[in-house]
Design a protein around this motif. Sequence first.
Motif, PDB file in Angstrom:
ATOM      1  N   ARG A  36      62.636-109.398-105.749  1.00 35.42           N
ATOM      2  CA  ARG A  36      63.162-108.682-106.935  1.00 35.42           C
ATOM      3  C   ARG A  36      62.990-107.343-106.903  1.00 35.42           C
ATOM      4  N   PHE A  37      62.031-106.834-105.970  1.00 38.44           N
ATOM      5  CA  PHE A  37      61.391-105.450-105.853  1.00 38.44           C
ATOM      6  C   PHE A  37      60.910-104.841-107.134  1.00 38.44           C
ATOM      7  N   GLU A  38      60.217-105.777-107.766  1.00 39.28           N
ATOM      8  CA  GLU A  38      59.539-105.459-109.144  1.00 39.28           C
ATOM      9  C   GLU A  38      58.323-104.990-108.603  1.00 39.28           C
ATOM     10  N   ALA A  39      57.389-104.005-109.494  1.00 33.87           N
ATOM     11  CA  ALA A  39      56.240-103.692-109.098  1.00 33.87           C
ATOM     12  C   ALA A  39      55.222-104.710-108.375  1.00 33.87           C
ATOM     13  N   ILE A  40      54.556-104.255-107.680  1.00 27.95           N
ATOM     14  CA  ILE A  40      53.601-105.338-106.969  1.00 27.95           C
ATOM     15  C   ILE A  40      52.511-104.806-106.243  1.00 27.95           C
ATOM     16  N   ASP A  41      52.125-103.503-106.764  1.00 24.83           N
ATOM     17  CA  ASP A  41      50.885-102.945-106.197  1.00 24.83           C
ATOM     18  C   ASP A  41      49.746-103.797-106.425  1.00 24.83           C
ATOM     19  N   GLU A  42      49.447-104.622-107.464  1.00 19.20           N
ATOM     20  CA  GLU A  42      48.344-105.433-107.708  1.00 19.20           C
ATOM     21  C   GLU A  42      48.154-106.304-106.534  1.00 19.20           C
ATOM     22  N   TYR A  43      49.325-106.960-106.029  1.00 14.72           N
ATOM     23  CA  TYR A  43      48.970-107.811-104.743  1.00 14.72           C
ATOM     24  C   TYR A  43      49.175-107.361-103.403  1.00 14.72           C
TER      25      TYR A  43
ATOM     26  N   LEU B   7      66.479-109.374 -93.790  1.00 11.95           N
ATOM     27  CA  LEU B   7      65.759-108.447 -94.749  1.00 11.95           C
ATOM     28  C   LEU B   7      66.597-107.094 -95.380  1.00 11.95           C
ATOM     29  N   PRO B   8      66.418-106.941 -96.524  1.00 16.94           N
ATOM     30  CA  PRO B   8      66.948-105.723 -97.168  1.00 16.94           C
ATOM     31  C   PRO B   8      66.569-104.596 -96.542  1.00 16.94           C
ATOM     32  N   ALA B   9      67.519-103.562 -96.280  1.00 15.96           N
ATOM     33  CA  ALA B   9      67.546-102.286 -95.355  1.00 15.96           C
ATOM     34  C   ALA B   9      66.104-101.645 -95.840  1.00 15.96           C
ATOM     35  N   ALA B  10      65.859-101.653 -97.083  1.00 19.49           N
ATOM     36  CA  ALA B  10      64.644-100.999 -97.702  1.00 19.49           C
ATOM     37  C   ALA B  10      63.422-101.124 -96.894  1.00 19.49           C
ATOM     38  N   ILE B  11      63.415-102.732 -96.866  1.00 21.58           N
ATOM     39  CA  ILE B  11      62.119-103.360 -96.174  1.00 21.58           C
ATOM     40  C   ILE B  11      62.320-103.198 -94.401  1.00 21.58           C
ATOM     41  N   ASP B  12      63.607-103.491 -94.014  1.00 28.72           N
ATOM     42  CA  ASP B  12      63.616-103.621 -92.443  1.00 28.72           C
ATOM     43  C   ASP B  12      62.978-102.652 -91.698  1.00 28.72           C
ATOM     44  N   ARG B  13      63.293-101.158 -92.259  1.00 27.69           N
ATOM     45  CA  ARG B  13      62.822-100.154 -91.150  1.00 27.69           C
ATOM     46  C   ARG B  13      61.426-100.236 -90.979  1.00 27.69           C
ATOM     47  N   ASP B  14      60.761-100.261 -92.358  1.00 27.01           N
ATOM     48  CA  ASP B  14      59.179-100.063 -92.140  1.00 27.01           C
ATOM     49  C   ASP B  14      58.640-101.167 -91.339  1.00 27.01           C
ATOM     50  N   PHE B  15      59.455-102.586 -91.695  1.00 28.65           N
ATOM     51  CA  PHE B  15      58.681-103.826 -91.215  1.00 28.65           C
ATOM     52  C   PHE B  15      58.921-103.633 -89.709  1.00 28.65           C
ATOM     53  N   GLN B  16      60.158-103.306 -89.322  1.00 23.28           N
ATOM     54  CA  GLN B  16      60.190-103.246 -87.503  1.00 23.28           C
ATOM     55  C   GLN B  16      59.115-102.009 -87.105  1.00 23.28           C
ATOM     56  N   ALA B  17      59.065-100.979 -87.889  1.00 20.59           N
ATOM     57  CA  ALA B  17      57.904-100.039 -87.175  1.00 20.59           C
ATOM     58  C   ALA B  17      56.619-100.719 -87.319  1.00 20.59           C
ATOM     59  N   TRP B  18      56.385-101.428 -88.359  1.00 26.52           N
ATOM     60  CA  TRP B  18      55.166-102.124 -88.308  1.00 26.52           C
ATOM     61  C   TRP B  18      54.802-103.186 -87.239  1.00 26.52           C
ATOM     62  N   LEU B  19      55.979-103.963 -87.054  1.00 28.11           N
ATOM     63  CA  LEU B  19      55.982-105.029 -86.005  1.00 28.11           C
ATOM     64  C   LEU B  19      55.605-104.540 -84.564  1.00 28.11           C
TER      65      LEU B  19
END
Length: 122
Positions: free
Chosen positions: A60-67, A105-117
């Motif tokens: 849901r793209f809520e704050a997740i920093d603590e995890y 994956l949502p576009a907001a995640i996909d770019r960084d995830f592909q770069a990370w992979l």
Amino acid sequence: MIDLELIFRAHMYSLDRLLVEVKELLGQKQAESFGKEILGSIPTIPSLKDLPAVIAIAMRFEAIDEYTLSASQLAVLDREIERLGGKYLGKNRTRELLSSVAAGLPAAIDRDFQAWLAQQLQ
């Protein structure tokens, strides 16, 4: 720069899909077993009962920093997702599911995830 929070979210999408598949194919007890095993790679999630809530927060793209995990912890989690997926569902089925998740994956995640992979393969 790659946002590790987004990578963590991508992994939560993967875990969600794998947990659903394990539960559907092998039953609730095996899904719980998978969940307990994967928690060893996610020190920020205290118990199995918290895992579904963290997955929901991530999706849901809520704050997740603590995890969110460190770069090295994310690399370990990635390997464990593949290893445990292979253990419970078989390597081929796990790869199919993870490819399907990555493609959706949502576009907001996909770019960084592909770069990370890509970084992980170096």
